[in-house]
Design a protein around this motif. Structure first.
Motif, PDB file in Angstrom:
ATOM      1  N   UNK A  91       0.792  -1.088  -0.037  1.00 32.25           N
ATOM      2  CA  UNK A  91       0.136  -0.091   0.085  1.00 32.25           C
ATOM      3  C   UNK A  91       0.852   1.349   0.092  1.00 32.25           C
ATOM      4  N   UNK A  92       0.470   2.222   0.428  1.00 32.03           N
ATOM      5  CA  UNK A  92       1.082   3.657   0.028  1.00 32.03           C
ATOM      6  C   UNK A  92       0.940   4.185  -1.271  1.00 32.03           C
ATOM      7  N   UNK A  93       1.526   5.158  -1.689  1.00 29.31           N
ATOM      8  CA  UNK A  93       1.704   5.798  -2.656  1.00 29.31           C
ATOM      9  C   UNK A  93       1.970   4.964  -3.931  1.00 29.31           C
ATOM     10  N   UNK A  94       1.238   5.041  -4.912  1.00 25.92           N
ATOM     11  CA  UNK A  94       1.519   4.427  -6.091  1.00 25.92           C
ATOM     12  C   UNK A  94       2.561   5.277  -7.103  1.00 25.92           C
ATOM     13  N   UNK A  95       3.366   4.371  -7.466  1.00 25.70           N
ATOM     14  CA  UNK A  95       4.390   5.224  -8.236  1.00 25.70           C
ATOM     15  C   UNK A  95       3.609   5.610  -9.651  1.00 25.70           C
ATOM     16  N   UNK A  96       3.472   7.003  -9.911  1.00 26.41           N
ATOM     17  CA  UNK A  96       2.545   7.074 -11.197  1.00 26.41           C
ATOM     18  C   UNK A  96       1.240   6.659 -10.923  1.00 26.41           C
ATOM     19  N   UNK A  97       0.416   6.695 -12.107  1.00 27.39           N
ATOM     20  CA  UNK A  97      -0.855   6.177 -12.148  1.00 27.39           C
ATOM     21  C   UNK A  97      -0.949   4.682 -12.429  1.00 27.39           C
ATOM     22  N   UNK A  98      -1.451   4.199 -11.871  1.00 27.14           N
ATOM     23  CA  UNK A  98      -1.439   2.708 -11.838  1.00 27.14           C
ATOM     24  C   UNK A  98      -2.806   2.257 -12.230  1.00 27.14           C
ATOM     25  N   UNK A  99      -3.380   1.706 -13.285  1.00 28.00           N
ATOM     26  CA  UNK A  99      -4.713   1.282 -13.659  1.00 28.00           C
ATOM     27  C   UNK A  99      -4.809  -0.111 -13.420  1.00 28.00           C
ATOM     28  N   UNK A 100      -3.928  -0.701 -13.099  1.00 24.80           N
ATOM     29  CA  UNK A 100      -4.099  -2.228 -12.927  1.00 24.80           C
ATOM     30  C   UNK A 100      -4.342  -2.696 -11.584  1.00 24.80           C
ATOM     31  N   UNK A 101      -5.214  -3.904 -11.435  1.00 26.54           N
ATOM     32  CA  UNK A 101      -5.296  -4.312  -9.873  1.00 26.54           C
ATOM     33  C   UNK A 101      -4.119  -4.615  -9.256  1.00 26.54           C
ATOM     34  N   UNK A 102      -4.098  -4.874  -8.194  1.00 22.05           N
ATOM     35  CA  UNK A 102      -2.943  -5.252  -7.290  1.00 22.05           C
ATOM     36  C   UNK A 102      -3.467  -6.367  -6.644  1.00 22.05           C
ATOM     37  N   UNK A 103      -2.510  -7.442  -6.402  1.00 24.53           N
ATOM     38  CA  UNK A 103      -2.981  -8.736  -5.879  1.00 24.53           C
ATOM     39  C   UNK A 103      -2.027  -9.002  -4.650  1.00 24.53           C
ATOM     40  N   UNK A 104      -2.582  -9.775  -3.864  1.00 25.04           N
ATOM     41  CA  UNK A 104      -1.821 -10.542  -2.792  1.00 25.04           C
ATOM     42  C   UNK A 104      -2.659 -11.799  -2.281  1.00 25.04           C
ATOM     43  N   UNK A 105      -1.895 -12.682  -1.962  1.00 25.38           N
ATOM     44  CA  UNK A 105      -2.070 -13.916  -1.919  1.00 25.38           C
ATOM     45  C   UNK A 105      -2.162 -14.393  -0.378  1.00 25.38           C
ATOM     46  N   UNK A 106      -3.095 -14.673   0.302  1.00 23.38           N
ATOM     47  CA  UNK A 106      -3.066 -14.946   1.975  1.00 23.38           C
ATOM     48  C   UNK A 106      -3.507 -16.190   2.057  1.00 23.38           C
ATOM     49  N   UNK A 107      -2.711 -17.360   2.162  1.00 22.94           N
ATOM     50  CA  UNK A 107      -3.182 -18.557   2.119  1.00 22.94           C
ATOM     51  C   UNK A 107      -3.961 -19.053   0.911  1.00 22.94           C
ATOM     52  N   UNK A 108      -5.552 -19.372   1.070  1.00 23.73           N
ATOM     53  CA  UNK A 108      -6.083 -19.517  -0.227  1.00 23.73           C
ATOM     54  C   UNK A 108      -7.001 -18.513  -0.552  1.00 23.73           C
ATOM     55  N   UNK A 109      -6.712 -17.362   0.088  1.00 26.37           N
ATOM     56  CA  UNK A 109      -7.334 -15.866  -0.208  1.00 26.37           C
ATOM     57  C   UNK A 109      -6.536 -15.240  -1.387  1.00 26.37           C
ATOM     58  N   UNK A 110      -7.179 -14.882  -2.716  1.00 29.67           N
ATOM     59  CA  UNK A 110      -6.511 -13.843  -3.202  1.00 29.67           C
ATOM     60  C   UNK A 110      -7.360 -12.446  -3.140  1.00 29.67           C
ATOM     61  N   UNK A 111      -6.330 -11.541  -2.611  1.00 28.34           N
ATOM     62  CA  UNK A 111      -6.953 -10.153  -2.117  1.00 28.34           C
ATOM     63  C   UNK A 111      -6.505  -9.336  -3.489  1.00 28.34           C
ATOM     64  N   UNK A 112      -7.631  -8.478  -4.157  1.00 30.13           N
ATOM     65  CA  UNK A 112      -7.309  -7.463  -5.025  1.00 30.13           C
ATOM     66  C   UNK A 112      -7.775  -6.282  -4.563  1.00 30.13           C
ATOM     67  N   UNK A 113      -6.897  -5.325  -4.807  1.00 30.69           N
ATOM     68  CA  UNK A 113      -7.026  -4.039  -4.777  1.00 30.69           C
ATOM     69  C   UNK A 113      -7.203  -3.375  -5.967  1.00 30.69           C
ATOM     70  N   UNK A 114      -8.422  -2.910  -6.309  1.00 26.87           N
ATOM     71  CA  UNK A 114      -8.573  -1.966  -7.521  1.00 26.87           C
ATOM     72  C   UNK A 114      -7.935  -0.541  -7.477  1.00 26.87           C
ATOM     73  N   UNK A 115      -7.652   0.118  -8.467  1.00 24.52           N
ATOM     74  CA  UNK A 115      -7.172   1.518  -8.436  1.00 24.52           C
ATOM     75  C   UNK A 115      -8.608   2.014  -7.876  1.00 24.52           C
TER      76      UNK A 115
END
Ligand code: GDP
Length: 193
Positions: A28-52
């Motif tokens: 998290x925190x400041x995105x370098x530039x403008x990111x339009x892509x979702x960011x993902x993190x995996x926590x055991x069998x959970x896929x966490x997606x952070x949309x712009x």
């Protein structure tokens, strides 16, 4: 794999909330530039997606909002089978005003549109009403009633406690949201048995 997706306007506190819930696992925190892509993190069998975040960003044209919206819609459509839970993060205290401002221009507020759209896709959607630390105790229930009306949910808001989670990422008061996520995940695991 279960996917949980977090969507919301810019500046509603989505990054703060993700940091509090998932810690360093979600960058998290400041995105370098403008990111339009979702960011993902995996926590055991959970896929966490952070949309712009949709909405205004300094130095970016109005059209950015539409691009992010279109990309979010496309992502949701493409992955709706896998996305089991959606969390729409809103800025609780200003949400009713923001919705009314859009309505006055005969436009559908993005937040409300996303809420309806995710539900239409069959995604179990939670509304995290953030920044509730800004609301005085005697205005708390009134504000949340106003929020629920704007979402098309008939007040009192307490009837929608399985959908509306009042929180404060800043004060680390996330128990309403954590509780709802835990309930959903628990139900899913049981259904899998
Ligand atoms: P994002 O753009 O949605 O990822 O929002 P950020 O997490 O970057 O937060 C935007 C601003 O809102 C920052 O100044 C945060 O400190 C502030 N903020 C986030 N959560 C809360 C909250 O629960 N209460 C208050 N008062 N401010 C918050």
């Amino acid at each position: 794999n279960i996917e949980i997706i977090f969507v919301g306007r810019s500046n509603v506190g989505k990054s703060s909330l993700l940091r509090e819930i998932f810690g360093a696992k979600v960058r998290v925190g400041r995105r370098p530039g403008v990111t339009l892509r979702p960011r993902h993190a995996q926590e055991s069998d959970l896929l966490i997606t952070d949309m712009p975040g949709f909405g205004f960003m300094s130095g970016v044209k109005d059209r950015k909002q539409d691009i992010v919206k279109d990309q979010t819609i496309r992502y949701l459509e493409k992955n709706s089978e896998r996305i089991k839970i959606g969390v729409l993060v809103i800025d609780g205290p200003v949400f009713p005003e923001v919705v009314d401002r859009w309505d006055a221009r005969n436009q559908i507020p993005i937040d409300v549109e996303m809420f309806d759209f995710m539900r239409e896709l069959g995604i179990d959607t939670i509304v995290a009403a953030n920044k509730m630390d800004k609301v005085k105790a005697d205005e708390y229930d009134y504000l949340l009633d106003e929020v629920s009306v704007r979402l098309g949910l008939e007040p009192p808001w307490q009837n929608w406690k399985h959908i509306i989670a009042p929180i404060s990422a800043k004060k680390d008061d996330l128990k309403a949201l954590k509780g709802l996520l835990r309930d959903r995940l628990h139900e899913m695991k049981r259904d899998d048995l």
